[in-house]
Design an enzyme around this catalytic site. Structure first.
Site, short mmCIF file in Angstrom:
data_model
loop_
_atom_site.label_atom_id
_atom_site.label_comp_id
_atom_site.label_asym_id
_atom_site.label_seq_id
_atom_site.Cartn_x
_atom_site.Cartn_y
_atom_site.Cartn_z
N SER A 36 44.00 43.34 48.26
CA SER A 36 44.92 44.47 48.37
C SER A 36 45.71 44.37 49.68
O SER A 36 46.40 43.38 49.91
CB SER A 36 44.13 45.78 48.29
OG SER A 36 44.99 46.88 48.16
N ASP A 58 44.10 46.36 36.81
CA ASP A 58 44.42 47.02 38.07
C ASP A 58 45.39 48.17 37.80
O ASP A 58 46.51 47.94 37.34
CB ASP A 58 45.03 46.01 39.04
CG ASP A 58 45.18 46.56 40.46
OD1 ASP A 58 45.23 47.79 40.62
OD2 ASP A 58 45.27 45.74 41.40
N HIS A 105 41.24 47.15 40.29
CA HIS A 105 41.78 46.89 41.62
C HIS A 105 40.71 46.46 42.62
O HIS A 105 40.87 45.47 43.33
CB HIS A 105 42.51 48.13 42.15
CG HIS A 105 43.15 47.91 43.48
ND1 HIS A 105 44.21 47.05 43.66
CD2 HIS A 105 42.87 48.41 44.71
CE1 HIS A 105 44.57 47.04 44.93
NE2 HIS A 105 43.77 47.86 45.59
#
EC number: 3.-.-.-
Length: 337
Positions: A193, A268, A298
């Protein structure tokens, strides 16, 4: 007395004349404003709304991006590993900020030659929350891991910012290079991320010191993410200077020519998986891989079957490719797991 009254009368008349002249000037100035608003009122209103939203977003951008206190007590308590060799480390950045790191040591066969992964986490929590994932990396990949808490996270000092996170990543890499017990020819970066953007930046500035990068469920840039999250407003038309944090990974990836692994969870719901595919396509690396996990979310793609196998194969390939003959070959592929 008569002289004072005359003076006061003069001053009073002068003030009244000044007020009358000022009011006349205001009426003259007001006329073009009324005409302009009548003709272009809609455009002016839109511009005012646009500027207001841009100002609000700029001011509160850090609050929308960084969540060091989620879950609660993340700034007070950092879980530590138990039963495995590790070091709880504090280092200082070039601007004097104290950072907290955890080094997990691999102690199996040929430990002296094990690769080291610098692990950059996402925008919430602390390094202790990544231990379940990191410990499985340690066991399955037979690597050392250095988990990094950015400034403002966990036990690290300061407040998070884009430039601050870049400085932090550089400080960690510099620290790794001072360790005589770590193989400096096998330094891998891993970022999930927000951590993917940090890893890409660090790799773009230090290609001579980094063997490979592995990024997971990361984004093209903050402006791209803003356009996705606030699709009801034409964010794509906001100029870059409106963004306090930019993280322009889609530009910086062009400087990352080392072997690269892009890990994408197609489930995600936060960052569109297409961004991972686009980063993969933008990468100029001779050796690049895109590992796709249809059920990967995610934060939990690492729990998908075949995840550690994909990482292990990539790391082995990179180590093997240290020979000049292998490095000369160009290869890329997509693996759906």
């Amino acid at each position: 007395m008569e002289k004072s009254r005359m003076l006061w009368t003069f001053v009073e008349r002068w003030l009244l004349a000044l007020a009358s002249w000022s009011w006349g000037l205001c009426r003259i100035s007001l006329l073009p404003l009324i005409v302009t608003f009548h003709l272009y009122g809609g455009i002016i209103l839109l511009l005012l709304i646009f500027v207001s939203i841009a100002g609000i977003l700029y001011k509160f951008q850090d609050m929308l991006l960084y969540f060091p206190e989620q879950p609660s007590s993340s700034r007070l308590y950092v879980p530590m590993p138990t039963g495995i060799p590790h070091e709880n480390i504090f280092i200082k950045t070039k601007d004097g900020v104290l950072l907290n790191l955890i080094l997990l040591r691999y102690t199996g066969d040929n430990a002296a030659y094990s690769p080291t992964i610098i692990y950059f986490h996402g925008n919430a929590g602390n390094i202790g929350h990544r231990l379940p994932n990191a410990l499985l990396m340690l066991v399955n990949l037979k690597v050392n891991l250095i988990l990094v808490d950015y400034r403002g996270y966990g036990k690290s000092e300061g407040e998070a910012s884009e430039e601050g996170l870049y400085i932090d990543s550089e400080a960690v890499l510099d620290y790794v290079m001072t360790r005589s017990d770590l193989d400096k020819t096998k330094i891998f970066l891993f970022g999930r991320s927000l951590g993917g953007a940090v890893a890409i930046h660090l790799a773009s500035e230090n290609s001579h010191r980094i063997s490979a990068i592995m990024v997971e469920n990361t984004f093209l840039s903050i402006p791209h993410m803003a356009s996705t999250l606030f699709s009801f407003f034409p964010m794509r038309y906001l100029p870059l200077w409106c963004y306090k944090n930019k993280f322009l990974s889609y530009r910086k990836i062009s400087q990352c020519r080392m072997p690269s692994l892009f890990i994408s969870g197609l489930s995600d719901q936060l960052i569109p998986p297409v961004m991972m595919k686009q980063l993969y396509e933008l990468s100029p690396a001779r050796t690049k891989r895109l590992a796709i996990f249809p059920d990967g979310t995610h934060n939990d793609t690492w729990q998908c079957q075949g995840y550690f196998t994909a990482l292990e194969q990539f790391i082995k390939e990179v180590i093997k490719s240290h020979s000049s003959e292998e490095m000369a070959k160009t290869s890329s592929n997509v693996t759906i797991i």
